[in-house]
Scaffold this active site. Structure first.
Site, PDB file in Angstrom:
ATOM      1  CB  THR A  36     -13.114  16.723  11.392  1.00  7.52           C
ATOM      2  OG1 THR A  36     -12.265  15.764  10.740  1.00  7.52           O
ATOM      3  CG2 THR A  36     -14.039  17.336  10.360  1.00  7.52           C
ATOM      4  CB  SER A  68      17.251   8.066   9.540  1.00  8.13           C
ATOM      5  OG  SER A  68      16.406   8.190   8.413  1.00  8.13           O
ATOM      6  CG  ASP A 170      -1.305  12.437  10.791  1.00  9.07           C
ATOM      7  OD1 ASP A 170      -2.404  12.414  10.194  1.00  9.07           O
ATOM      8  OD2 ASP A 170      -0.544  13.421  10.785  1.00  9.07           O
TER       9      ASP A 170
HETATM   10  P1  ADP Z   1       4.851  14.592   6.964  1.00  3.41           P
HETATM   11  O1  ADP Z   1       4.511  13.864   8.222  1.00  3.41           O
HETATM   12  O2  ADP Z   1       3.646  15.164   6.291  1.00  3.41           O
HETATM   13  O3  ADP Z   1       5.667  13.787   6.014  1.00  3.41           O
HETATM   14  P2  ADP Z   1       6.198  16.286   8.843  1.00  3.41           P
HETATM   15  O4  ADP Z   1       6.818  17.621   8.724  1.00  3.41           O
HETATM   16  O5  ADP Z   1       5.132  16.076   9.836  1.00  3.41           O
HETATM   17  O6  ADP Z   1       5.732  15.854   7.382  1.00  3.41           O
HETATM   18  O7  ADP Z   1       7.327  15.231   9.207  1.00  3.41           O
HETATM   19  C1  ADP Z   1       8.508  15.171   8.445  1.00  3.41           C
HETATM   20  C2  ADP Z   1       9.702  15.064   9.363  1.00  3.41           C
HETATM   21  O8  ADP Z   1       9.702  13.768  10.012  1.00  3.41           O
HETATM   22  C3  ADP Z   1      11.026  15.121   8.635  1.00  3.41           C
HETATM   23  O9  ADP Z   1      11.443  16.454   8.456  1.00  3.41           O
HETATM   24  C4  ADP Z   1      11.944  14.365   9.582  1.00  3.41           C
HETATM   25  O10 ADP Z   1      12.346  15.196  10.655  1.00  3.41           O
HETATM   26  C5  ADP Z   1      11.025  13.303  10.131  1.00  3.41           C
HETATM   27  N1  ADP Z   1      11.124  12.057   9.350  1.00  3.41           N
HETATM   28  C6  ADP Z   1      10.183  11.491   8.572  1.00  3.41           C
HETATM   29  N2  ADP Z   1      10.620  10.334   8.035  1.00  3.41           N
HETATM   30  C7  ADP Z   1      11.880  10.155   8.485  1.00  3.41           C
HETATM   31  C8  ADP Z   1      12.896   9.136   8.304  1.00  3.41           C
HETATM   32  N3  ADP Z   1      12.684   8.070   7.543  1.00  3.41           N
HETATM   33  N4  ADP Z   1      14.068   9.309   8.956  1.00  3.41           N
HETATM   34  C9  ADP Z   1      14.292  10.384   9.734  1.00  3.41           C
HETATM   35  N5  ADP Z   1      13.395  11.354   9.945  1.00  3.41           N
HETATM   36  C10 ADP Z   1      12.210  11.262   9.328  1.00  3.41           C
HETATM   37 MG    MG Z   2       3.550  14.731   9.909  1.00  2.00          MG
END
Ligand code: ADP
Ligand code: MG
Length: 380
Positions: A36, A68, A170
């Site tokens: 939505t 990270s 989000d």
């Molecule tokens: P979701 O938001 O549903 O978990 P996404 O594909 O939108 O999945 O986002 C995931 C991506 O965000 C990861 O592949 C990475 O690139 C980045 N990401 C998320 N958390 C971290 C973290 N703690 N450290 C580094 N990158 C992160």
């Molecule tokens: Mg995401």
């Protein structure tokens, strides 16, 4: 180890000094309101207790270094434009870029990240990451950015810098949610309302079932759904499907020739109504009755929007058979998580029922846990 201590330890190990502070931002789960957001309608997420934490400290002007626990090594960049930094660090560079684009003087910084939010499970680890970094940079620089303007900056980082087309939900959830509340968000005006969501007080709980199904064709399918909705809005002569009134749905459907498009529209219009119904029930303290609204939302995603997969359908059916008041897939679809509204003392029984159904169907085992509504982004 919590993400707060994890990020701090990682900062020390990488930079050999103490961070100036730690900023946390949560993942989220969407109670109802799927697909939505880009139709300028309604969503109702709540923040998870699982958070991403950015431990951060100052660096010379125009210099940023991030690391990270998610990946080895550190990434450094200067004043940056989309396309320059790639991989996970693009989410961080994107936040720096979006703040600068908004005319703000972003302080140089060293940032170390750690997270409790499962990555790539639809719980929005990406928004948690953006929101923790955004909040850290705003605080470190003493920048004047009102709360209500922050989600759009984080969204811009993800849409334009990272290149992932997501709605505003989000980032809004990660930044604006409050503990014990669900966030009713109007994706057109960005107005929010905090809705009472204290399940424990009602003897209830939300069980999150991660289907652990591999995500497939997600980007292409998302693009196709979005295109279909935009095309339908154009044919119907409205700015977005949000403008098709629920009580004018049949009339609108009669004006569409394409059977698939009709079903896509029906999902979006009824889903907006389900969000409104859920808000009304929660405000009246009729929490159990939310269950049937959730289940109707699942059927709509399965039959009309066609974004479920067998793993999530089986989880919903097993949870309902085990006595859940309602259950639905949450998130964009093609895998991800299911949430079930259950009596608080039925968590183990419902989990076993879903595990058994998965074993019988030959699926990889699911991961189940109870979600409570935590706070939004904050300095620790
Ligand atoms: P979701 O938001 O549903 O978990 P996404 O594909 O939108 O999945 O986002 C995931 C991506 O965000 C990861 O592949 C990475 O690139 C980045 N990401 C998320 N958390 C971290 C973290 N703690 N450290 C580094 N990158 C992160
Ligand atoms: Mg995401």
């Amino acid at each position: 180890m919590s993400a707060a201590s994890g990020a701090e330890a990682h900062f020390r190990a990488e930079f050999g000094t103490e961070p100036a502070g730690r900023w946390a931002a949560p993942g989220r789960v969407n109670l109802i309101g799927e697909h939505t957001d880009y139709n300028e309608g309604f969503v109702l997420p709540f923040a998870l207790p699982q958070r991403t934490v950015a431990a951060a400290g100052p660096a010379p002007a125009g210099e940023w270094t991030v690391c990270s626990t998610f990946a080895p090594g550190a990434v450094s960049f200067g004043t940056t434009s989309p396309g320059e930094v790639t991989g996970w660090a693009a989410y961080v560079a994107g936040v720096v870029w979006a703040l600068r684009e908004a005319g703000l003087e972003v302080p140089g910084a060293r940032i170390a990240l750690d997270s409790e939010v499962p990555v790539g499970s639809g719980l929005s680890s990406s928004a948690a990451l953006e929101s923790s970094v955004l909040t850290a940079l705003i605080d470190l620089g003493g920048l004047d950015v009102p709360l209500e303007q922050r989600p759009a900056l984080a969204q811009r980082a993800e849409n334009v810098y990272v290149g992932a087309p997501t709605g505003i939900m989000d980032q809004s959830a990660s930044i604006r949610c409050q503990a014990g509340r669900a966030l009713f968000l109007d994706c057109r005006s960005y107005e929010v309302k905090q809705i009472p969501f204290d399940l424990a007080a009602a003897g209830l709980a939300i069980l999150v079932i991660n289907s652990n199904a591999p995500h497939q064709h997600v980007d292409g399918e998302y693009g196709a759904r979005r295109k279909s909705c935009e095309e339908a809005a154009r044919i119907l002569g409205v700015p977005a499907l949000r403008d098709v009134p629920f009580d004018g749905l049949d009339e609108a459907l009669a004006r569409l020739d394409d059977e698939v498009m009709r079903r896509r529209v029906r999902h979006v219009v009824t889903e907006d109504q389900r969000v409104l119904d859920t808000v009304a029930l929660l405000e009246q303290g009729r929490t159990r009755e939310v269950g049937s609204v959730l289940t109707a939302g699942h059927a709509s995603m399965r039959d009309d929007f066609e974004i479920t997969v067998p793993q999530v359908d089986v989880a919903v059916e097993a949870a309902l058979a085990a006595g859940a008041y309602g259950a639905r897939m949450t998130g964009g679809g093609f895998g991800g998580c299911v949430l079930a509204l259950i009596d608080a003392d039925r968590a183990d029984a419902t989990t076993s029922a879903v595990e058994q159904a998965y074993a019988k169907a030959g699926f990889k085992a699911p991961t189940c846990w109870i979600a409570t509504a935590g706070p939004g982004a904050t300095r620790l």
